[in-house]
Design an enzyme around this catalytic site. Structure first.
Site, short mmCIF file in Angstrom:
data_model
loop_
_atom_site.label_atom_id
_atom_site.label_comp_id
_atom_site.label_asym_id
_atom_site.label_seq_id
_atom_site.Cartn_x
_atom_site.Cartn_y
_atom_site.Cartn_z
N GLY A 120 23.44 54.70 37.18
CA GLY A 120 22.01 55.01 37.20
C GLY A 120 21.17 53.77 37.42
N SER A 121 21.48 52.72 36.67
CA SER A 121 20.73 51.46 36.77
C SER A 121 20.85 50.88 38.17
CB SER A 121 21.28 50.44 35.78
OG SER A 121 21.48 51.04 34.53
N SER A 164 29.92 49.21 31.99
CA SER A 164 29.95 50.55 31.42
C SER A 164 31.31 50.75 30.76
CB SER A 164 29.78 51.57 32.54
OG SER A 164 30.39 52.79 32.19
N ASP A 166 32.73 53.45 30.24
CA ASP A 166 33.40 54.67 30.71
C ASP A 166 34.35 54.45 31.88
OD1 ASP A 166 31.63 55.73 28.91
OD2 ASP A 166 30.20 56.40 30.41
N GLN A 300 33.08 52.62 19.79
CA GLN A 300 33.72 52.18 21.04
C GLN A 300 32.88 51.19 21.82
OE1 GLN A 300 35.47 55.93 22.96
NE2 GLN A 300 34.34 56.65 21.21
N ASN A 532 54.89 33.21 33.65
CA ASN A 532 55.44 32.23 34.60
C ASN A 532 56.59 32.79 35.42
OD1 ASN A 532 57.22 32.46 32.49
ND2 ASN A 532 57.77 30.30 32.45
N ARG A 566 31.33 18.52 15.96
CA ARG A 566 32.78 18.51 15.79
C ARG A 566 33.46 19.03 17.06
NH1 ARG A 566 35.33 20.27 10.26
NH2 ARG A 566 34.74 18.13 9.83
N GLN A 664 53.12 34.82 20.08
CA GLN A 664 54.13 35.79 20.54
C GLN A 664 54.04 37.10 19.78
OE1 GLN A 664 58.01 34.01 20.26
NE2 GLN A 664 57.69 32.71 22.05
N ARG A 735 60.10 25.62 35.54
CA ARG A 735 60.09 27.06 35.23
C ARG A 735 58.74 27.71 35.54
NH1 ARG A 735 63.59 28.63 30.98
NH2 ARG A 735 61.86 29.71 30.03
#
Length: 780
Positions: A120-121, A164, A166, A300, A532, A566, A664, A735
């Site tokens: 809408g916006s 949004s 949704d 939510q 990785n 700090r 983990q 790795r």
């Protein structure tokens, strides 16, 4: 990017003004987008204005439109909602209101508007843009603006960001706020699960989403719900019988609870609403189960944005500024959105049109069409949900194959979800599924058992690895492994794990020359916090680790804000891979993130210290620096801490924090649950096909390169890549893959932390068209 081009990026905004507003319902992650728009705007030399209270502020003007500064968006990243306020605005719908809004913008010389909101916006913004020249001539006639002002502001650029919860906007895979809303829902579902199990209850949960079933659908996948009601796909006419049969079957299989998820816009085939209460009454009347309804409501929309939404908001904000500053009077208004893990620009009105088409299709009860228009990602979720929830495993196992599933490497959240979906899809296809405990070591020692349907019940939401996982590689025990493959008649192997799973796969390929038994198809599902594994942009477990780091950084920043002056130095995991440090740096608003992939010298450390000294002179008196555990063997966390402590004497004090193995753990995030579930299903489907393909003379014999693959997310799709082909792309010593997509997000981290950088400023998206995207370029 050449030096001149970079220089262009830093002067792109000179003489221009950008206004940013949030409109419609709020969504977590909007603040990250606002912060990015402000800071990147200032970086390019533009002036940036906040418009408070959405379009209402645009119409009212005055104090509602204020210039933003670098510091005014500090400490915003971890806040939910929108700091600059949002409102549903009636005035802007009238031309009179838009006239006043145009007047306010012209007076401030603002010709660029960034709108963060729902469909809408964004439609409102497009109307405003198309009327712009008429509005200006009216204002000029009324004598409210001069001819000079009208010429100076002769056109308005608009870019939209979809905020949004949704996820109901077509053309973007994830809207800002959706992931955080899923976090809230899953936290509640997990909490309800424990009480439901204690009392053997049935829970009906109603989630938000208006006419879009995305939240309900993904929630069901992520928690293994028994049934889901979504507006896009109403149940068949005899759904009441089917539902009750399904619930009692689950109970007879030994489950102590039932969970039913209802989207607030759920309807039946005739368009009649299906309410949570009516479902409860049905279950109580027919089955006599103790049934409770929980309507989740505005919870939510609340809470802290997830790491995903902060990164999404930040990336979209950067891209929005670039789109605005590069726009000409001829470019259409665009929406910056996400496709797979790539930023794309799409024409605003095309997206709005498709979003309207969905509503129209649903009103005309063309539900299949509505599903298609929602995009491939939505369809895939629905297909996997249907498979896991509605199809009963066949009773006879004739013509079945035996597939084994195992975990390899370090534990990662989401491993269990992958195992669960692999086992269940395998059973649905009529296969025997074996689970191997403790990785390749267990395969060698014969720690193998058959898994039934309820063996993996409730595994989706559990962190770590329930099968047990080891880093041991197979080469040393090929003899025993081959013997057990024969003994248990294993015809295919699904390996869920990290870099060791991949190197183990390579060893199995090499072992095929000596041992015929190893000539069976195998597939690796990447699951490691380090992200990785070559062949995949994401691995299962990385999102959960990222959220854990983010949460800790938020708390640490809060402590630093209280003590003032700090600087915290935080060490993250990841081996040599800087994914966690970089992404957490982006999501937590770090001042720097040191990683192995981007070598740094003592001079760089010095620049960072000087940067923090400057920062302490502003109103923001705290610093946050992330360091990947193996970014440099000599510049250790202690070294950097000592350096900062010495150099910052009298200006700031330093503290260090090594996060360690908490990264983990934890229960998997909705993203990891969903990703793992889909990967597991996809892997098992591939496996069934491969086994049939490799079946010769009564036995399996697979020795082609494509019978040993890594299943990975690449840009916009899930793809299978032979492990032997990925060898070229791997740096085995460290790795990590040789090329990593997220490195191009590093400049954003630096710009947002106020560094004067000489780097490509953006990942640069080009304007695409939505029709192309719908025909199958969306991610899986």
């Amino acid at each position: 990017m050449t030096h001149e081009e970079h220089h262009a990026a830093k002067t792109l905004g000179i003489g221009k003004a950008i206004a940013v507003l949030t409109s419609g319902g709020d969504a977590q992650g909007m603040n990250a987008a606002v912060r990015a728009v402000v800071r990147v705007g200032i970086f390019t030399g533009a002036r940036v204005f906040f418009v408070h209270e959405g379009y209402q502020g645009l119409v009212d003007g005055g104090d509602h439109i204020r210039e933003a500064t670098w510091e005014s968006v500090s400490m915003m990243l971890q806040l939910g909602g929108t700091v600059i306020g949002s409102a549903r605005c009636k005035d802007f719908r009238e031309r009179e209101g838009r006239l006043r809004a145009a007047h306010n913008l012209v007076k401030l010389g603002i010709t660029n508007l960034c709108v963060i909101g729902g469909d809408g916006s964004l439609t409102g913004a497009d109307t405003f843009r198309s009327e712009w020249s008429d509005l200006l001539s009216d204002l000029q006639k009324a004598g409210k603006i001069t001819a000079e002002e009208a010429t100076k502001s002769n056109y308005l650029n608009i870019v939209g960001l979809v905020g949004s919860i949704d996820n109901d906007f077509c053309g973007t895979d994830m809207t800002i706020g959706t992931d955080s809303a899923l976090h809230r829902i899953i936290e509640i579902v997990d909490a309800i699960t424990t009480t439901a199990q204690s009392h053997q209850r049935t829970f009906v949960l109603e989630v938000m989403g208006r006419h879009c079933g995305y939240l309900a659908l993904v929630t069901s996948l992520s928690c293994g719900a028994d049934w889901v009601f979504i507006p896009e796909c109403p149940p068949d006419d005899d759904w009441e019988d089917h539902l009750c049969r399904r619930l009692s079957e689950t109970r007879t299989r030994g489950s102590r609870l039932n969970i039913i998820i209802v989207a607030e816009g759920a309807i039946d085939r005739n368009g009649k609403p299906i309410t949570s209460e009516s479902i409860k009454d049905l279950v109580v009347k027919r089955l006599g189960y103790d049934t409770r309804v929980t309507v989740l409501g505005h919870v939510q929309r609340g809470g802290t944005p997830s790491a995903f939404d902060r990164i999404l908001g930040s990336r979209m904000g950067v891209e929005a500024v670039m789109a605005l500053l590069e726009a000409t009077p001829d470019t259409p208004a665009c929406v910056v959105s996400l496709s797979g893990n790539q930023a794309v620009r799409l024409p605003l009105m095309e997206c709005v049109q498709v979003t309207k088409d969905v509503t129209k299709a649903m009103a005309e009860r063309k539900f299949d069409e509505a599903m298609k228009l929602r995009g491939r990602s939505f369809m895939n979720n629905w297909e996997v949900y249907k498979l896991l929830a509605h199809i009963r495993p066949p009773v006879s196992k004739s013509g079945s194959h035996t597939v084994a599933v195992m975990n390899v490497g370090a534990p990662a959240a989401g491993m269990n979800a992958a195992v669960r979906s692999t086992v269940r899809i395998g059973l649905i296809q009529g296969n025997r599924v074996l689970v191997v405990h403790d990785g390749f070591e267990g395969l060698a020692k014969g720690r193998i058992e058959e898994a039934g349907w309820s063996y993996v019940g409730g595994w989706t939401g559990q962190g770590g690895s329930k099968l047990g996982t080891k880093r041991t590689l197979p080469r040393k025990s090929f003899e025993q492994i081959s013997a057990n493959i024969t003994k248990f008649n294993i015809q295919g192997l699904i390996i869920v794990g990290g870099f060791e799973a991949y190197t183990g796969g390579l060893e199995l390929m090499e072992g095929r020359k000596q041992y015929d038994e190893l000539c069976i198809p195998f597939v690796v599902i990447p699951a490691t916090v380090s992200n990785n594994v070559p062949g995949s942009d994401f691995s299962v477990g990385a999102d959960t680790a990222l959220n854990t780091i983010c949460m800790t950084c938020d708390r640490i920043k809060q402590s630093a804000a209280g003590t003032k002056r700090r600087v915290f130095i935080i060490e993250t995991m990841g081996g040599y891979c800087g994914y966690l440090a970089t992404m957490a740096g982006l999501a937590a608003g770090a001042d720097a993130a040191y990683i192995f992939e981007e070598p740094f010298t003592i001079r760089d450390l010095q620049v960072n210290v000087e940067h923090l000294v400057q920062k302490m002179k502003t109103t923001v008196k705290r610093g946050l620096v992330l360091r990947n555990e193996k970014c440099n063997e000599n510049y250790s966390t202690d070294f950097i801490f000592n350096l900062y402590s010495e150099e910052g004497k009298g200006i700031f004090d330093s503290r260090k924090n090594v996060l360690g193995h908490m990264q983990q753990g934890g229960s998997p995030t909705p993203f990891d649950r969903n990703f793992a579930t889909k990967m597991g299903a996809k892997a098992m489907n591939w496996m069934s096909g491969k086994i049939k393909e490799s079946y010769r003379n009564g036995r399996i014999f697979a020795n082609t390169p494509d019978s040993g693959c890594v299943l990975g997310m690449r840009k916009r799709a899930l793809v299978f890549q032979p492990v032997t082909e990925l060898k070229e792309q791997t740096d085995f010593e460290h790795r990590i893959p040789k090329e990593q997509w997220w490195l191009k997000l590093r400049p954003i981290l630096k710009i947002l932390a106020k560094y004067e950088i000489d780097l490509d400023t953006s990942e640069h998206a080009h304007l695409e068209h939505i029709s192309r995207k719908r025909s199958g370029e969306a991610p899986a």
